[in-house]
Design a protein around this motif. Structure first.
Motif, PDB file in Angstrom:
ATOM      1  N   ALA A  46       5.037 -10.299   1.625  1.00  0.00           N
ATOM      2  CA  ALA A  46       4.300  -9.892   2.916  1.00  0.00           C
ATOM      3  C   ALA A  46       4.409  -8.287   3.543  1.00  0.00           C
ATOM      4  N   LEU A  47       5.251  -7.674   3.076  1.00  0.00           N
ATOM      5  CA  LEU A  47       6.331  -7.187   4.415  1.00  0.00           C
ATOM      6  C   LEU A  47       5.224  -5.349   3.563  1.00  0.00           C
ATOM      7  N   ALA A  48       5.652  -5.197   2.162  1.00  0.00           N
ATOM      8  CA  ALA A  48       4.828  -4.564   1.647  1.00  0.00           C
ATOM      9  C   ALA A  48       3.161  -4.809   1.753  1.00  0.00           C
ATOM     10  N   LEU A  49       2.761  -6.130   1.894  1.00  0.00           N
ATOM     11  CA  LEU A  49       0.915  -6.108   1.539  1.00  0.00           C
ATOM     12  C   LEU A  49       0.880  -5.810   3.381  1.00  0.00           C
ATOM     13  N   ASN A  50       1.154  -5.494   4.137  1.00  0.00           N
ATOM     14  CA  ASN A  50       1.575  -5.229   5.934  1.00  0.00           C
ATOM     15  C   ASN A  50       1.532  -3.417   5.452  1.00  0.00           C
ATOM     16  N   ALA A  51       2.460  -2.873   4.615  1.00  0.00           N
ATOM     17  CA  ALA A  51       2.973  -1.522   5.089  1.00  0.00           C
ATOM     18  C   ALA A  51       1.759  -1.151   3.806  1.00  0.00           C
ATOM     19  N   SER A  52       1.211  -1.478   3.404  1.00  0.00           N
ATOM     20  CA  SER A  52       0.408  -1.025   2.193  1.00  0.00           C
ATOM     21  C   SER A  52      -1.458  -0.859   3.095  1.00  0.00           C
ATOM     22  N   GLU A  53      -0.975  -0.680   4.045  1.00  0.00           N
ATOM     23  CA  GLU A  53      -2.673  -0.694   4.442  1.00  0.00           C
ATOM     24  C   GLU A  53      -2.695   0.667   4.732  1.00  0.00           C
ATOM     25  N   PRO A  54      -3.998   1.210   4.854  1.00  0.00           N
ATOM     26  CA  PRO A  54      -4.629   2.728   4.806  1.00  0.00           C
ATOM     27  C   PRO A  54      -4.287   2.954   5.985  1.00  0.00           C
ATOM     28  N   LEU A  55      -4.340   4.949   6.444  1.00  0.00           N
ATOM     29  CA  LEU A  55      -4.011   5.662   7.562  1.00  0.00           C
ATOM     30  C   LEU A  55      -4.746   5.835   7.573  1.00  0.00           C
ATOM     31  N   ALA A  56      -5.480   5.929   9.277  1.00  0.00           N
ATOM     32  CA  ALA A  56      -6.504   6.453   9.043  1.00  0.00           C
ATOM     33  C   ALA A  56      -6.757   7.643  10.524  1.00  0.00           C
ATOM     34  N   TYR A  57      -5.289   7.525  11.876  1.00  0.00           N
ATOM     35  CA  TYR A  57      -4.956   8.379  12.214  1.00  0.00           C
ATOM     36  C   TYR A  57      -3.580   9.597  12.058  1.00  0.00           C
ATOM     37  N   GLY A  58      -3.810  10.564  12.242  1.00  0.00           N
ATOM     38  CA  GLY A  58      -2.712  11.262  11.254  1.00  0.00           C
ATOM     39  C   GLY A  58      -1.516  12.115  12.544  1.00  0.00           C
ATOM     40  N   ALA A  92      -8.879  10.400   8.892  1.00  0.00           N
ATOM     41  CA  ALA A  92      -9.481   9.859   7.517  1.00  0.00           C
ATOM     42  C   ALA A  92     -11.203   9.805   7.171  1.00  0.00           C
ATOM     43  N   ASP A  93     -11.273  10.276   8.738  1.00  0.00           N
ATOM     44  CA  ASP A  93     -13.306  10.481   8.729  1.00  0.00           C
ATOM     45  C   ASP A  93     -13.474  12.290   8.403  1.00  0.00           C
TER      46      ASP A  93
ATOM     47  N   CYS B  82      -7.763   2.017  17.992  1.00  0.00           N
ATOM     48  CA  CYS B  82      -7.606   0.469  17.092  1.00  0.00           C
ATOM     49  C   CYS B  82      -8.551  -0.031  16.122  1.00  0.00           C
ATOM     50  N   LYS B  83      -9.539  -0.157  16.847  1.00  0.00           N
ATOM     51  CA  LYS B  83     -10.958  -0.800  15.619  1.00  0.00           C
ATOM     52  C   LYS B  83     -11.432   0.479  14.703  1.00  0.00           C
ATOM     53  N   ARG B  84     -10.633   1.713  14.516  1.00  0.00           N
ATOM     54  CA  ARG B  84     -10.879   2.733  13.663  1.00  0.00           C
ATOM     55  C   ARG B  84      -9.591   2.658  12.505  1.00  0.00           C
ATOM     56  N   GLU B  85      -9.045   2.346  12.711  1.00  0.00           N
ATOM     57  CA  GLU B  85      -7.590   2.447  12.471  1.00  0.00           C
ATOM     58  C   GLU B  85      -6.855   0.984  11.228  1.00  0.00           C
ATOM     59  N   ASN B  86      -7.502  -0.356  12.245  1.00  0.00           N
ATOM     60  CA  ASN B  86      -7.278  -1.438  10.960  1.00  0.00           C
ATOM     61  C   ASN B  86      -8.801  -2.208  10.931  1.00  0.00           C
ATOM     62  N   SER B  87      -9.510  -1.325  11.007  1.00  0.00           N
ATOM     63  CA  SER B  87     -10.475  -2.129  10.708  1.00  0.00           C
ATOM     64  C   SER B  87     -11.563  -3.449  11.529  1.00  0.00           C
ATOM     65  N   VAL B  88     -10.594  -3.442  12.925  1.00  0.00           N
ATOM     66  CA  VAL B  88     -10.786  -4.621  13.773  1.00  0.00           C
ATOM     67  C   VAL B  88     -12.529  -4.661  13.561  1.00  0.00           C
ATOM     68  N   TYR B 203       2.228  -1.564  11.651  1.00  0.00           N
ATOM     69  CA  TYR B 203       3.252  -1.649  11.316  1.00  0.00           C
ATOM     70  C   TYR B 203       2.705  -0.500   9.519  1.00  0.00           C
ATOM     71  N   HIS B 204       2.294  -0.117   9.528  1.00  0.00           N
ATOM     72  CA  HIS B 204       1.944   0.396   8.161  1.00  0.00           C
ATOM     73  C   HIS B 204       2.096   1.792   8.264  1.00  0.00           C
ATOM     74  N   ARG B 205       2.244   2.206   9.770  1.00  0.00           N
ATOM     75  CA  ARG B 205       1.964   3.743  10.174  1.00  0.00           C
ATOM     76  C   ARG B 205       3.499   4.357  10.291  1.00  0.00           C
ATOM     77  N   VAL B 206       4.245   2.779  11.157  1.00  0.00           N
ATOM     78  CA  VAL B 206       5.890   2.952  12.055  1.00  0.00           C
ATOM     79  C   VAL B 206       6.497   3.017   9.892  1.00  0.00           C
ATOM     80  N   LYS B 207       5.930   2.313   9.241  1.00  0.00           N
ATOM     81  CA  LYS B 207       6.899   2.602   8.138  1.00  0.00           C
ATOM     82  C   LYS B 207       6.697   3.815   7.189  1.00  0.00           C
ATOM     83  N   LYS B 208       5.282   4.986   7.644  1.00  0.00           N
ATOM     84  CA  LYS B 208       5.484   6.341   7.387  1.00  0.00           C
ATOM     85  C   LYS B 208       5.872   6.803   7.949  1.00  0.00           C
ATOM     86  N   GLY B 209       7.234   6.762   9.437  1.00  0.00           N
ATOM     87  CA  GLY B 209       7.069   7.083  10.048  1.00  0.00           C
ATOM     88  C   GLY B 209       6.113   7.641  11.406  1.00  0.00           C
ATOM     89  N   LYS B 210       5.204   6.911  11.280  1.00  0.00           N
ATOM     90  CA  LYS B 210       3.790   7.691  12.451  1.00  0.00           C
ATOM     91  C   LYS B 210       3.958   6.546  13.255  1.00  0.00           C
TER      92      LYS B 210
END
Lengths: 159, 267
Positions: A46-58, A92-93, B82-88, B203-210
């Motif tokens: 589940a850790l990898a699953l959670n970490a695989s979400e796409p990034l929107a803000y850079g 991402a937009d 938050c809405k945009r990042e996580n498609s809430v 979590y997905h952002r922090v894992k990638k250093g953001k």
């Protein structure tokens, strides 16, 4: 014909219990995920699953990759502490896989993006630059529907 | 007097014995229960209380989230990001902002659409006689002792080795026990996925250093995220010197989301 053993019912009971145990173990083997962590009680996959979400803000560093000049200028500006994406929208937009897909969205046809932060509210901290709606109306009386951007630069909105 | 004592002794000779027996049994029972609780099969399932960290590597990070109430302007940038990042989905929030208005006649709280578009101005009549007004961002507190994790019947919500309280979307049943258990109302059932949903501290952002999306866009730096094990980090410095508070300390959830300048009216 000999009498059945007086312990036959116990043997049958034991057989049934063993059968139930075997079925239970088989089902348990099937339903417990492979990466189950028995110490902390979760599936490690589940850790990898959670970490695989796409990034929107850079973040600003992603913007600086292409807009280095603007980024350097910003260091001197009033709005230097702001994130680009606060006003320009998510990365991402605007960019996908390093290629521009759409113009970075910024609302330059209304005042809401300015007023969203700078319109006076009792709940805002005292030191924050905020302006009452009536004062803004008097201030922009020169022209009907006048935008803040007509006079103020959004990156460096000094009066 | 002498006679009376004698009678007592004669009539109840068995009492000291049965009491001793009772106490011995009570002791045995307590000892057994304690042994079962400490070493039993479910003992280490749910908590830091046992002190068993298991086979996981010892936590390198001690992440903390700091919210400064005295800086928040209630612009709603965090909610939108938050809405945009996580498609809430619409009408649901992983983070939201509440406006507290303290008056002599009571405390008023509103959060129109989670403060997605900020806050409307309070009307003139109401605005007079305000003693205090603050905007308070809310989110999952990523507790050290999370009630949501304790109640999950399938182990689909858990505390990650890094300290994030996460949801395993593949195994969540959507039973909503965790939604009821959370004292901070941080969880909801996602109407699209029909699974439990909540703030993941990105979590997905922090894992990638953001940084988490809400922290990235906050114009006032009212939201901070960092590692308390790193003495040079911004959060460590603030954590050291400021009088931080947590929400609902009486729940003993031990949150890792700390508030600075939290008015006592805030719940």
């Amino acid at each position: 014909m000999s009498n059945p053993s007086p312990k036959a019912h116990l043997v049958r009971l034991a057989a049934v219990l063993v059968g139930v145990l075997v079925v239970f173990l088989i089902i348990k083997q099937m339903v417990v995920p492979d990466s189950w962590n028995y110490e902390e009680w979760y599936r490690e996959g589940a850790l990898a699953l959670n970490a695989s979400e796409p990034l929107a803000y850079g973040g600003n560093e992603s913007c600086a990759a292409c807009h280095q000049e603007t980024n350097d200028e910003l260091a001197e500006f009033k709005h230097k502490a702001l994130s680009c994406e606060s006003c320009h929208g998510a990365l991402a937009d605007h960019v996908t896989d390093g290629v521009k897909t759409a113009a970075a969205q910024v609302d330059d046809e209304s005042t809401w993006q300015c007023l969203n932060c700078h319109e006076a509210r009792v709940s805002k901290p005292e030191g924050f630059p905020q302006f009452d709606k009536v004062a803004i109306k008097e201030h922009t009386e020169i022209e009907e529907g006048m935008l803040c951007l007509a006079c103020h630069t959004p990156h460096d909105p000094t009066p | 007097m002498k006679n009376m004592k004698k009678i007592v002794e004669m009539e109840m000779p068995s009492i000291p014995d049965s009491r001793r027996e009772f106490l011995i049994r009570l002791l045995e029972g307590t000892a057994t229960a304690t042994v079962l609780m400490v070493f039993g099969p479910g003992a280490s399932a749910h908590g830091p209380e046992t002190g068993i960290s298991g086979s996981l590597e010892p936590a390198k990070h001690n992440y903390a989230y700091i919210i400064d109430i005295n800086k928040c302007i209630g612009c709603g940038n965090c909610v939108r990001a938050c809405k945009r990042e996580n498609s809430v989905p619409a009408d649901y929030f992983r983070t939201w902002v509440e406006r507290y208005v303290v008056r002599a006649d009571g405390v008023y709280v509103d959060s129109p659409n989670g403060a997605l578009e900020g806050f409307e101005k309070l009307n003139k009549k109401f605005r007079d006689n305000i003693q205090l007004s603050r905007t308070v961002p809310k989110m999952c507190n990523h507790c050290h002792n999370p009630p949501c994790v304790q109640v999950c019947p399938v182990g689909a919500t858990f505390k990650s080795p890094e300290g994030f309280v996460l949801v395993d979307h593949d195994y969540c049943l959507g039973c909503a026990y965790c939604v009821q258990a959370c004292p901070y109302a941080a969880r909801f059932i996602n109407p699209v996925k029909h699974k439990s949903d909540k703030c993941t501290w990105c979590y997905h952002r922090v894992k990638k250093g953001k940084l988490p999306a809400c922290v990235t866009v906050c114009p006032q730096k009212a939201r901070l995220f960092g590692d308390l094990n790193d003495v040079e980090s911004e959060v460590s410095k603030i954590f050291e010197k400021d009088h931080w508070m947590v929400l609902k300390p009486e729940m003993h959830t031990d949150p890792t989301c700390f508030y600075i300048g939290l008015p006592r009216e805030v719940v």
